[in-house]
Design a protein around this motif. Structure first.
Motif, PDB file in Angstrom:
ATOM      1  N   LYS A 190      46.340  33.511  33.374  1.00 16.82           N
ATOM      2  CA  LYS A 190      46.405  32.483  34.420  1.00 16.82           C
ATOM      3  C   LYS A 190      46.635  33.196  35.959  1.00 16.82           C
ATOM      4  CE  LYS A 190      48.028  28.092  35.534  1.00 16.82           C
ATOM      5  NZ  LYS A 190      47.754  27.987  36.906  1.00 16.82           N
ATOM      6  N   LYS A 191      47.452  34.006  35.814  1.00 12.57           N
ATOM      7  CA  LYS A 191      47.976  34.877  37.011  1.00 12.57           C
ATOM      8  C   LYS A 191      46.986  35.791  37.564  1.00 12.57           C
ATOM      9  CE  LYS A 191      51.717  37.710  39.029  1.00 12.57           C
ATOM     10  NZ  LYS A 191      52.926  38.381  38.895  1.00 12.57           N
ATOM     11  N   LEU A 192      46.275  36.404  36.521  1.00 10.39           N
ATOM     12  CA  LEU A 192      45.064  37.282  36.974  1.00 10.39           C
ATOM     13  C   LEU A 192      43.937  36.483  37.675  1.00 10.39           C
ATOM     14  CD1 LEU A 192      43.854  40.114  36.953  1.00 10.39           C
ATOM     15  CD2 LEU A 192      43.191  39.570  34.618  1.00 10.39           C
ATOM     16  N   LEU A 193      43.877  35.446  37.039  1.00  9.61           N
ATOM     17  CA  LEU A 193      42.555  34.430  37.512  1.00  9.61           C
ATOM     18  C   LEU A 193      42.843  34.156  38.739  1.00  9.61           C
ATOM     19  CD1 LEU A 193      40.192  32.620  37.094  1.00  9.61           C
ATOM     20  CD2 LEU A 193      41.476  30.959  36.184  1.00  9.61           C
ATOM     21  N   ASN A 194      44.181  33.703  39.289  1.00  8.76           N
ATOM     22  CA  ASN A 194      44.591  33.226  40.364  1.00  8.76           C
ATOM     23  C   ASN A 194      44.443  34.347  41.352  1.00  8.76           C
ATOM     24  OD1 ASN A 194      45.252  30.781  39.501  1.00  8.76           O
ATOM     25  ND2 ASN A 194      47.569  31.170  39.514  1.00  8.76           N
ATOM     26  N   GLN A 195      44.861  35.822  40.953  1.00  8.74           N
ATOM     27  CA  GLN A 195      44.602  36.809  41.820  1.00  8.74           C
ATOM     28  C   GLN A 195      43.131  37.273  42.191  1.00  8.74           C
ATOM     29  OE1 GLN A 195      46.541  40.196  40.531  1.00  8.74           O
ATOM     30  NE2 GLN A 195      48.454  39.531  41.134  1.00  8.74           N
ATOM     31  N   VAL A 196      42.220  36.864  41.064  1.00  6.61           N
ATOM     32  CA  VAL A 196      40.761  37.353  41.050  1.00  6.61           C
ATOM     33  C   VAL A 196      40.225  36.234  42.052  1.00  6.61           C
ATOM     34  CG1 VAL A 196      38.447  37.067  39.992  1.00  6.61           C
ATOM     35  CG2 VAL A 196      40.591  38.298  38.790  1.00  6.61           C
ATOM     36  N   GLN A 197      40.515  34.861  41.875  1.00  8.90           N
ATOM     37  CA  GLN A 197      39.908  33.932  42.899  1.00  8.90           C
ATOM     38  C   GLN A 197      40.442  34.094  44.353  1.00  8.90           C
ATOM     39  OE1 GLN A 197      41.821  30.686  40.599  1.00  8.90           O
ATOM     40  NE2 GLN A 197      39.459  30.043  39.852  1.00  8.90           N
ATOM     41  N   GLU A 198      41.742  34.491  44.484  1.00 12.41           N
ATOM     42  CA  GLU A 198      42.211  34.840  45.826  1.00 12.41           C
ATOM     43  C   GLU A 198      41.176  36.078  46.429  1.00 12.41           C
ATOM     44  OE1 GLU A 198      46.153  36.680  47.014  1.00 12.41           O
ATOM     45  OE2 GLU A 198      46.544  34.646  46.329  1.00 12.41           O
ATOM     46  N   CYS A 199      41.070  37.165  45.653  1.00 17.21           N
ATOM     47  CA  CYS A 199      40.322  38.261  46.167  1.00 17.21           C
ATOM     48  C   CYS A 199      38.757  37.666  46.409  1.00 17.21           C
ATOM     49  CB  CYS A 199      40.225  39.334  45.047  1.00 17.21           C
ATOM     50  SG  CYS A 199      41.800  40.125  44.844  1.00 17.21           S
ATOM     51  N   LEU A 200      38.350  37.126  45.497  1.00 11.98           N
ATOM     52  CA  LEU A 200      36.901  36.466  45.968  1.00 11.98           C
ATOM     53  C   LEU A 200      36.984  35.712  46.980  1.00 11.98           C
ATOM     54  CD1 LEU A 200      35.585  36.201  42.372  1.00 11.98           C
ATOM     55  CD2 LEU A 200      35.234  37.975  43.511  1.00 11.98           C
ATOM     56  N   GLN A 201      37.571  34.910  47.152  1.00  8.26           N
ATOM     57  CA  GLN A 201      37.971  33.935  48.256  1.00  8.26           C
ATOM     58  C   GLN A 201      37.962  34.809  49.576  1.00  8.26           C
ATOM     59  OE1 GLN A 201      37.245  30.548  48.310  1.00  8.26           O
ATOM     60  NE2 GLN A 201      36.914  31.004  50.483  1.00  8.26           N
ATOM     61  N   LEU A 202      38.688  35.625  49.733  1.00 15.04           N
ATOM     62  CA  LEU A 202      38.888  36.387  50.755  1.00 15.04           C
ATOM     63  C   LEU A 202      37.641  37.050  51.138  1.00 15.04           C
ATOM     64  CD1 LEU A 202      42.424  38.097  50.282  1.00 15.04           C
ATOM     65  CD2 LEU A 202      41.849  36.390  51.970  1.00 15.04           C
ATOM     66  N   VAL A 233      40.158  42.456  26.898  1.00 15.29           N
ATOM     67  CA  VAL A 233      38.820  42.130  27.348  1.00 15.29           C
ATOM     68  C   VAL A 233      38.505  40.771  27.102  1.00 15.29           C
ATOM     69  CG1 VAL A 233      36.458  42.861  27.225  1.00 15.29           C
ATOM     70  CG2 VAL A 233      38.129  44.772  27.544  1.00 15.29           C
ATOM     71  N   ARG A 234      38.755  40.431  25.925  1.00 21.34           N
ATOM     72  CA  ARG A 234      38.167  38.878  25.393  1.00 21.34           C
ATOM     73  C   ARG A 234      38.976  38.148  26.128  1.00 21.34           C
ATOM     74  NH1 ARG A 234      36.914  40.112  20.340  1.00 21.34           N
ATOM     75  NH2 ARG A 234      39.085  40.248  19.793  1.00 21.34           N
ATOM     76  N   ALA A 235      40.181  38.242  26.273  1.00 13.90           N
ATOM     77  CA  ALA A 235      41.248  37.233  26.695  1.00 13.90           C
ATOM     78  C   ALA A 235      40.826  37.087  28.266  1.00 13.90           C
ATOM     79  CB  ALA A 235      42.721  37.721  26.577  1.00 13.90           C
ATOM     80  N   ILE A 236      40.688  38.202  29.013  1.00 12.38           N
ATOM     81  CA  ILE A 236      40.376  38.126  30.532  1.00 12.38           C
ATOM     82  C   ILE A 236      38.876  37.394  30.470  1.00 12.38           C
ATOM     83  CG2 ILE A 236      39.776  39.525  32.455  1.00 12.38           C
ATOM     84  CD1 ILE A 236      41.832  41.648  31.388  1.00 12.38           C
ATOM     85  N   SER A 237      38.011  37.917  29.696  1.00  7.68           N
ATOM     86  CA  SER A 237      36.624  37.333  30.153  1.00  7.68           C
ATOM     87  C   SER A 237      36.540  35.891  29.584  1.00  7.68           C
ATOM     88  CB  SER A 237      35.541  38.039  28.931  1.00  7.68           C
ATOM     89  OG  SER A 237      35.508  39.655  29.335  1.00  7.68           O
ATOM     90  N   MET A 238      37.299  35.436  28.695  1.00 12.74           N
ATOM     91  CA  MET A 238      37.383  33.979  28.364  1.00 12.74           C
ATOM     92  C   MET A 238      37.875  33.264  29.524  1.00 12.74           C
ATOM     93  SD  MET A 238      38.080  34.004  24.376  1.00 12.74           S
ATOM     94  CE  MET A 238      39.125  32.363  24.490  1.00 12.74           C
ATOM     95  N   LYS A 239      38.942  33.644  30.074  1.00  7.43           N
ATOM     96  CA  LYS A 239      39.650  33.036  31.232  1.00  7.43           C
ATOM     97  C   LYS A 239      38.714  32.971  32.595  1.00  7.43           C
ATOM     98  CE  LYS A 239      43.512  31.062  32.505  1.00  7.43           C
ATOM     99  NZ  LYS A 239      44.025  29.724  31.660  1.00  7.43           N
ATOM    100  N   LEU A 240      38.091  34.115  32.779  1.00  9.07           N
ATOM    101  CA  LEU A 240      37.247  34.243  34.032  1.00  9.07           C
ATOM    102  C   LEU A 240      36.098  33.430  33.836  1.00  9.07           C
ATOM    103  CD1 LEU A 240      37.699  37.976  35.168  1.00  9.07           C
ATOM    104  CD2 LEU A 240      39.034  35.948  35.769  1.00  9.07           C
ATOM    105  N   LYS A 241      35.438  33.606  32.767  1.00 12.42           N
ATOM    106  CA  LYS A 241      34.048  32.771  32.567  1.00 12.42           C
ATOM    107  C   LYS A 241      34.311  31.182  32.728  1.00 12.42           C
ATOM    108  CE  LYS A 241      31.679  36.256  29.743  1.00 12.42           C
ATOM    109  NZ  LYS A 241      31.336  36.762  28.309  1.00 12.42           N
ATOM    110  N   LYS A 242      35.758  30.789  31.906  1.00  8.32           N
ATOM    111  CA  LYS A 242      35.859  29.361  31.972  1.00  8.32           C
ATOM    112  C   LYS A 242      35.989  28.914  33.530  1.00  8.32           C
ATOM    113  CE  LYS A 242      38.269  28.220  27.623  1.00  8.32           C
ATOM    114  NZ  LYS A 242      39.538  27.969  27.221  1.00  8.32           N
ATOM    115  N   ALA A 243      36.365  29.793  34.292  1.00  5.38           N
ATOM    116  CA  ALA A 243      36.379  29.520  35.690  1.00  5.38           C
ATOM    117  C   ALA A 243      35.225  29.604  36.508  1.00  5.38           C
ATOM    118  CB  ALA A 243      37.657  30.380  36.500  1.00  5.38           C
ATOM    119  N   GLY A 244      34.095  29.964  35.804  1.00  6.92           N
ATOM    120  CA  GLY A 244      32.792  29.965  36.343  1.00  6.92           C
ATOM    121  C   GLY A 244      32.179  31.208  36.965  1.00  6.92           C
TER     122      GLY A 244
END
Length: 130
Positions: free
Chosen positions: A112-124, A16-27
């Motif tokens: 990083k790969k998870l963040l890319n997938q999240v950004q892709e989903c949110l963009q769609l 949870v901490r690793a994912i949260s930090m990565k996603l929060k850094k991306a805004g």
């Protein structure tokens, strides 16, 4: 640009901490939950734009959570990413099709790969909203 709300649901606090930090850094705005039940209670109050959930958790597992999200009209189309341990075998394709799970990621995974997938989903999602 508005902050996208993402729920992270996993009983492993390190993940949870690793994912949260990565996603929060991306805004992104991130709210985390220790199990599917806690996440489901919040989803009904304030639906996120995406949910990342572990498969194996106490009280309500990831598949049960995904089922409830798909059955609940306001959350039916939310993108879902399912995280699963390497040793835990289940039919990814069947669940991805039946529950319309967007992505399945095997642990350990690249944040990083998870963040890319999240950004892709949110963009769609953003593109379909307008």
């Amino acid at each position: 640009m508005m902050n996208h709300l993402v729920y992270v649901c996993d009983d492993d606090s390190h993940i949870v901490r690793a994912i949260s930090m990565k996603l929060k850094k991306a805004g992104l705005e991130v709210v985390s939950f220790p199990d599917g039940y806690a996440c489901w209670e919040q989803v009904q109050e304030r639906a996120p734009e995406m949910i990342i959930t572990d498969l194996q958790m106490p009280r309500m597992n990831g598949l049960e959570l995904c089922e409830k999200i798909r059955e609940f009209e306001p959350t039916r189309s939310i993108p879902l990413t399912l995280l699963t341990g390497k040793g835990f075998e289940f039919d990814h394709d069947e669940y991805m099709q039946n529950l319309k799970i967007t992505n399945v990621m095997i642990k350990p995974f690249s944040p990083k790969k998870l963040l890319n997938q999240v950004q892709e989903c949110l963009q769609l999602t953003q593109d379909t909203i307008g």
